[in-house]
Write an enzyme that holds these catalytic residues in place. Structure first.
Site, PDB file in Angstrom:
ATOM      1  N   SER A 248       2.624  -0.259   1.687  1.00 36.21           N
ATOM      2  CA  SER A 248       2.373   0.136   3.078  1.00 36.21           C
ATOM      3  C   SER A 248       0.968   0.719   3.183  1.00 36.21           C
ATOM      4  CB  SER A 248       3.402   1.180   3.511  1.00 36.21           C
ATOM      5  OG  SER A 248       3.090   2.413   2.903  1.00 36.21           O
ATOM      6  N   LYS A 249       0.630   1.087   4.401  1.00 34.88           N
ATOM      7  CA  LYS A 249      -0.696   1.648   4.688  1.00 34.88           C
ATOM      8  C   LYS A 249      -1.052   2.804   3.768  1.00 34.88           C
ATOM      9  CE  LYS A 249      -2.459  -0.173   8.653  1.00 34.88           C
ATOM     10  NZ  LYS A 249      -3.019  -1.320   7.929  1.00 34.88           N
ATOM     11  N   ARG A 250      -0.007   3.535   3.357  1.00 33.72           N
ATOM     12  CA  ARG A 250      -0.249   4.674   2.458  1.00 33.72           C
ATOM     13  C   ARG A 250      -1.014   4.248   1.203  1.00 33.72           C
ATOM     14  NH1 ARG A 250       3.531   6.378  -0.448  1.00 33.72           N
ATOM     15  NH2 ARG A 250       5.011   4.754   0.116  1.00 33.72           N
ATOM     16  N   HIS A 251      -0.770   3.004   0.790  1.00 33.50           N
ATOM     17  CA  HIS A 251      -1.403   2.527  -0.442  1.00 33.50           C
ATOM     18  C   HIS A 251      -2.819   2.008  -0.217  1.00 33.50           C
ATOM     19  CE1 HIS A 251       2.999   2.004  -1.305  1.00 33.50           C
ATOM     20  NE2 HIS A 251       2.604   2.691  -2.354  1.00 33.50           N
ATOM     21  N   GLY A 252      -3.219   1.891   1.044  1.00 32.79           N
ATOM     22  CA  GLY A 252      -4.558   1.361   1.331  1.00 32.79           C
ATOM     23  C   GLY A 252      -4.452   0.211   2.307  1.00 32.79           C
TER      24      GLY A 252
END
Ligand code: GLU
Length: 491
Positions: A248-252
């Site tokens: 997800s966005k959390r990972h980049g």
């Protein structure tokens, strides 16, 4: 009968509520490879039944990312939002065939029942109130124009199917209920739309993310109710981030377009994504598009979730950068170079050969095209600062200024400022000074580039040209004399 063996028809069916996610791109790639391998057809279907959340700009963005990855499609894309009447017709047919029924229950009633089930810690199942309506009551509600949804009748039993990745899957109907296929506003649910479309598009293999595995029994029930042949199902395990959580966005970055902007080449992205959850059976990692078409097989899809390893993508991108010719790389990087303010478009026009040589020199070290302006900056202007660590390490000793002076002198005498001549000059000076050539090379690199590392120094010097090299060495002398504190210079 659908001709499954000889002519697969597959589809990629994004919901245009966001940009193309790398996970969806992987799904598209698997579908595309499968179609190309078997000379089948790769189709697109835009699942935009949620009209409020879908946008044409998103559709365009998805198309553009697919094109960038080289995923061409074979027929006009289908838009679900343009097919509401078709779904309604099929829902009516289901009702007429007694496979489905109209449900007049209000949102409030259903919500209250759902809430009750939640409090009693049971799974909510529709209680079939409307299946039991008398004909008279039904007729009255209908003639009064009462809004209604349509529900599929799911009787007791179980549904089983075979998934090409997950094997046999079975669901007891106790876990399902009479699910809605057409909403009271006339819009189909995902289940109805997907089954109707896959049938009408003559899809032979449904290759999609495993978040839809649990929806598949409902789809099979619909196929059975319509009396249609089911396609084969191939569910792809999710892609995880390095922490093994859903990517997800959390990972980049998660949008394909972000990777394009960051300077990844489409062929690297394609190769990388094709290997996310698929293996040829050995440990090869670099595959051309044609090799992938040749070797792709559903049996190579792994049941275990793949991890998105951005460092591997960087490595792969570098491999593909090295494989590209300088001209095409330069074309891709010029806009970035101009945007950085390092060069003007006039400069680019007049200095093509110079730029090509820089590209040839730098490309083995480039992980992303976006690295180029930073890496190449010293070819366009003198370093504005010198890397602190490099200065500490290489600009030391009482004879540094003297070394630079001698070097300036030697270089000034070279007529043909070629790497060979430069190297000879530096090595012979090192010998005379009774030191290793490295003791001259490293300090010079810092003086010319400001950086601790660069491509081969003699080549860099040739490209910079004699005058620039001498000017920068003189500037370094000046810096050492005036700015470096005495301690560092004397040590
Ligand atoms: N629109 C669905 C999604 O984006 C795909 C449905 C399907 O492939 O059946 O997840």
């Amino acid at each position: 009968m659908i001709d499954r063996v000889n002519k697969p028809r597959v589809r990629f069916a994004p919901s245009p509520t966001g940009y193309l996610h790398v996970g969806s791109a992987r799904t598209a790639i698997f579908n595309w490879l499968f179609a190309r391998k078997h000379q089948g057809r790769f189709l697109l279907r835009i699942e935009d039944t949620d009209v409020a959340r879908s946008g044409l700009d998103m559709v365009e963005a998805i198309f553009s990312s697919l094109r960038w990855l080289g995923l061409n499609w074979d027929e006009e894309p289908i838009f679900q939002s343009r097919r509401f009447e078709i779904y309604q017709k099929y829902a009516e047919q289901m009702v007429a065939d007694n496979q489905a029924y109209k449900c007049f229950c209000t949102k409030e009633k259903l919500q209250a029942e759902r809430e009750k089930a939640r409090k009693e810690k049971r799974t909510f199942r529709y209680d079939r109130t409307c299946l039991r309506l008398s004909d008279a009551k039904k007729a009255k509600l209908e003639s009064g124009g009462a809004p209604h949804a349509v529900r599929l009748k799911v009787d007791e039993g179980r549904t089983a199917f075979f998934d090409e990745v997950f094997g046999d899957v079975q669901v007891d109907h106790e876990q399902l209920d009479d699910f809605i296929i057409l909403r009271s506003d006339g819009k189909p649910t995902y289940h109805l739309a997907v089954v109707v479309d896959d049938h009408e598009m003559e899809i032979t293999h449904v290759i999609r993310g495993d978040d839809h595995l649990s929806n598949t029994p409902k789809h099979i029930l619909l196929y059975n109710a319509f009396g249609w042949e089911t396609p084969k199902f191939v569910h792809l395990p999710l892609i995880l981030g390095p922490d093994r959580q859903r990517l997800s966005k959390r990972h980049g970055a998660t949008a394909v377009s972000e990777y394009k902007t960051a300077g990844y080449l489409p062929e690297a992205m394609f190769n990388f994504l094709a290997l996310l959850g698929w293996s040829s059976g050995d440990d090869r990692e670099s595959f051309s598009r044609d090799q992938l078409i040749e070797e792709f097989d559903l049996s190579g899809i792994m049941k275990k979730s793949a991890v998105f390893d951005e460092r591997k993508l960087e490595w792969m991108n570098n491999q593909y950068i090295m494989a590209r010719d300088d001209e095409s790389l330069l074309k891709l990087t010029i806009p970035r170079l101009e945007a950085s303010g390092l060069v003007s478009s006039e400069f680019v026009k007049e200095n093509k050969t110079y730029l090509l040589k820089i590209m040839a020199l730098l490309k083995p070290r480039m992980r992303r095209l976006s690295d180029f302006p930073d890496m190449a900056s010293y070819f366009f202007r003198a370093p504005e600062s010198y890397d602190e660590k490099a200065v500490k390490k290489h600009w030391k000793g009482p004879d540094l200024v003297d070394k630079f002076h001698r070097l300036i002198d030697r270089l000034g005498n070279i007529e043909d400022f070629h790497p060979d001549e430069i190297e000879t000059a530096i090595r012979s000076l090192a010998e005379e000074l009774d030191m290793s050539a490295a003791k001259l090379i490293h300090p010079t690199r810092v003086a010319l580039t400001g950086a601790p590392a660069s491509p081969g120094l003699f080549e860099v010097m040739e490209l910079l040209g004699k005058d620039t090299v001498i000017r920068r060495l003189e500037k370094a002398v000046d810096f050492v004399e005036h700015h470096l504190n005495a301690e560092v210079a004397i040590n």
